[in-house]
Design an enzyme around this catalytic site. Structure first.
Site, PDB file in Angstrom:
ATOM      1  N   CYS A  65       4.842  -4.223   1.501  1.00 21.71           N
ATOM      2  CA  CYS A  65       5.031  -3.937   0.077  1.00 21.71           C
ATOM      3  C   CYS A  65       6.332  -3.184  -0.202  1.00 21.71           C
ATOM      4  O   CYS A  65       6.950  -2.611   0.689  1.00 21.71           O
ATOM      5  CB  CYS A  65       3.847  -3.151  -0.468  1.00 21.71           C
ATOM      6  N   CYS A  79       6.759  -0.381  -1.792  1.00 22.35           N
ATOM      7  CA  CYS A  79       6.751   1.075  -1.607  1.00 22.35           C
ATOM      8  C   CYS A  79       6.918   1.452  -0.132  1.00 22.35           C
ATOM      9  O   CYS A  79       7.381   2.542   0.169  1.00 22.35           O
ATOM     10  CB  CYS A  79       5.533   1.730  -2.241  1.00 22.35           C
TER      11      CYS A  79
END
Length: 145
Positions: free
Chosen positions: A52, A54
């Site tokens: 992802c 993040c």
């Protein structure tokens, strides 16, 4: 291996290399996780890596920068990759049963016991510098214990 799995494995290569290049050992199987967790003395920094955004923009850079700034360097740097090395990730999470599974996440383990955990909820949406400082503080506190 099916085409999807081959594609995904190729996509995550640079995501793996980012931590490996910073000195992390990838634990790819449940057995490797068990071997590490049963034998590692001192402090281990465990990163549950993820594909992802993040993880890419926050977690991995924060971990790498924290290690560059902190005096209390962990003896062991290890990582598992959620969604890729599923058995290894599940086994690592077994050692942190007191916290909900999340990825990415960062754990500080001292002599096989969870000493500090930074879940995705404390990564996603936070400035990288704040995550870096949080981890650096945790490493210093665990080293002082």
């Amino acid at each position: 291996m099916n085409a999807y799995d081959e594609y995904m494995k190729g996509i995550v290569v640079p995501m793996r290399q980012e931590l490996a290049g910073a000195g992390f050992t990838e634990l790819l199987t449940a057995e490797e996780v068990n071997d590490h967790m049963s034998s590692a003395k001192g402090t281990s920094l465990v990163v549950i890596n993820s594909i992802c955004g993040c993880a890419a923009g926050l977690a991995r850079p924060a971990v790498i920068e924290a290690l560059q700034t902190v005096e209390a360097k962990p003896e062991h740097l290890v990582t598992v990759f959620a969604g890729q090395d599923k058995e290894a990730t599940a086994q690592m999470r077994h050692y942190f049963e007191e916290v909900a599974p999340s990825s990415p996440s960062i754990a500080v383990v001292k002599d096989g016991e969870l000493a500090h955990f930074i879940p995705r909820e404390q990564i996603e949406g936070y400035p990288m510098e704040q995550i870096r400082d949080h981890l650096a503080q945790a490493l210093e506190q665990v080293a002082a214990q």
